[in-house]
Enzyme design. Sequence first.
Site, PDB file in Angstrom:
ATOM      1  N   SER A 144      -9.531  -1.210   7.068  1.00  0.00           N
ATOM      2  CA  SER A 144      -8.937  -1.127   6.014  1.00  0.00           C
ATOM      3  C   SER A 144      -8.369  -2.360   5.153  1.00  0.00           C
ATOM      4  CB  SER A 144      -8.120   0.322   5.584  1.00  0.00           C
ATOM      5  OG  SER A 144      -8.741   1.701   6.070  1.00  0.00           O
ATOM      6  N   LYS A 151       1.005  -1.153   0.077  1.00  0.00           N
ATOM      7  CA  LYS A 151       0.185   0.500  -0.085  1.00  0.00           C
ATOM      8  C   LYS A 151       0.574   1.095   0.118  1.00  0.00           C
ATOM      9  CE  LYS A 151      -4.462   2.489   2.537  1.00  0.00           C
ATOM     10  NZ  LYS A 151      -5.086   1.432   3.568  1.00  0.00           N
ATOM     11  N   SER A 208      -9.546   1.230   2.874  1.00  0.00           N
ATOM     12  CA  SER A 208      -8.450   1.501   1.885  1.00  0.00           C
ATOM     13  C   SER A 208      -7.978   1.409   0.777  1.00  0.00           C
ATOM     14  CB  SER A 208      -8.476   3.311   3.015  1.00  0.00           C
ATOM     15  OG  SER A 208      -7.339   2.670   3.915  1.00  0.00           O
TER      16      SER A 208
END
Lengths: 490, 100
Positions: free
Chosen positions: A174, A75, A150
């Site tokens: 997330s 990420k 996310s």
Amino acid sequence: MSEPSWRGSAARLVERVTSGELAAEAALEAGWDGPAAQWEPEVHAIVHADRETRRLATASARPVGPLAGVPVVLKDNLCTTDYDTTCGSRILAGYRSPYDATVVRRLREAGSSLAGKANMDEFAMGSSTEFSAYGPTRNPYDLSRVPGGSSGGSAAAVAYGLVPLAFGSDTGGSVRQPAAFCGVYGLKPTYGRLSRYGLVAFGSSLDQVGIFARHAGDVALAYSVVAGGDPYDATSRPGPAPDVSGWDSGVSGLRFGWPANLWKQGCEPEVVAGLEEAAAWLERAGAIRVPLEFLPGEVGVAAYYLVATAEASSNLARFDGVRYGLRVDADDIGALYRRTRSRGFGPEVQRRILLGTYALSAGYYDAFYLKAQRARTRIRREFDEAFVRCDFLLLPTAPTQAFRLGEKVDDPLAMYLSDIFTIGANLAGIPGLTVPVGLGGTGLPRAVQLLGPADAEPTLLRAGRALEVRGERARLERRHETEFAWPTKR
Amino acid sequence: MSITRTEVERIAELARLEIPAEGIERMTTELTAVLAFVATLDRLDLSGCEPSTFAPAGAGLRADVPDADRQLDPSRATAAAPASENGFFLVPPIVENVNP
């Protein structure tokens, strides 16, 4: 002809690289040349990647280690020295970290190679990966739908086959929610079991690095490499992490909590059907169902949005145009701060900074922030009491399957409620695992969530594996090659 | 509970954010909705619940000594800055010269 390397598990890839059958560079590029050529232009899971950086990384890597030759996606809020780290935000455009996050360092030492950085909701604030300065990521199972957030880029990259493993961060769900929307495993470990050093902070007392994979065994493999105390992170738990080598040892005799009051209202029928099926599979594999009652999830969401935004308003104060990233020049320093932050942060980040600043401001601290921290204690106690009666809980990851792009963008509360089943684990610091349970009648992935007490990762992985083989399936001959449902283009 | 436009302007100032006039209106509406939702907590019996603290068991402070492995020299520390000179960050004047 043997199956292409990108289709296999991380564990199988390690065997092939270690034996010399496959070079690390070939293992890495197989995902880029194969599935990414088909999916990436439309899914848009990756925001930073280039072939030369990948070539250099694999050329210097030795083909040994527990993750030898395994390509991973990170990420975009995990710091790396060879790719930019921008948190999906304009305010960090072009930022290159001078150091690797501890998790990244451990991955490199274990022999894995970085396939790229994944798209995300800006500063990890969102549940759909629509709030990224790079534009949205799409769900590979249905391009009109979100991948969740996310960490949506990481989940989508694993789902369509770019890599067998990816890393994200989970502040309120997330990792687990996008894992559910994209039909892959997603582990949020016990708070403090994975170092947060080099993870750009959002809500420090809630954030935890998490793992995506298509197989329970691969989650265990990755966890065993990256988990464990870190002197660079004062909130990490000292000492070795729990031993997850028994991930394939079954669930016979384990008790699972069934808090059905949580999903009596407001859950899609597909989600409930997946849960009922998973519970039946667990029972068939020898586990025992224990009915429980829980506080309504809205309580956790309310506490979470005060604690998380308060911590975010403090953590994001460092983005001011002075030390890194965007600067919008002005005649005085106050105007420089305000202009930089106003143009650099997107609307959702600004909304949360304002809410957090309000919750911490004079006169409101007790009424909001302190009350939320007391509610958090209440929620932690409730989990403690539940785990006296059961070894883990079975519940939904999200109230719906993947929703459509744009469906909740203009309704912050509706978006926040996407996390209604995941937030409790962050407030309590306990581990949670999303387990895919096939495709529903809609053609979209179905998933369930398992929650356990602190350090219950071995138990969660055992249960996650039991659901993977669905109790009755032959396991030994298909140890790593299970019934993963790859997306098809439509 | 509702929040006023003036309060939103005040919070924006504290948060070092410039919100345009039409944005203030929208933020006022949205924050009011979120605050109404978080009032859910008022229905919870919190007697006997102290505020949570979050230090993992066994975690402690490290010795207050420089860690050679993590030290950045000034040129690396300022390498990502939008403007720097000789290892210092460059910004507009912070303190006004009152005696020019």
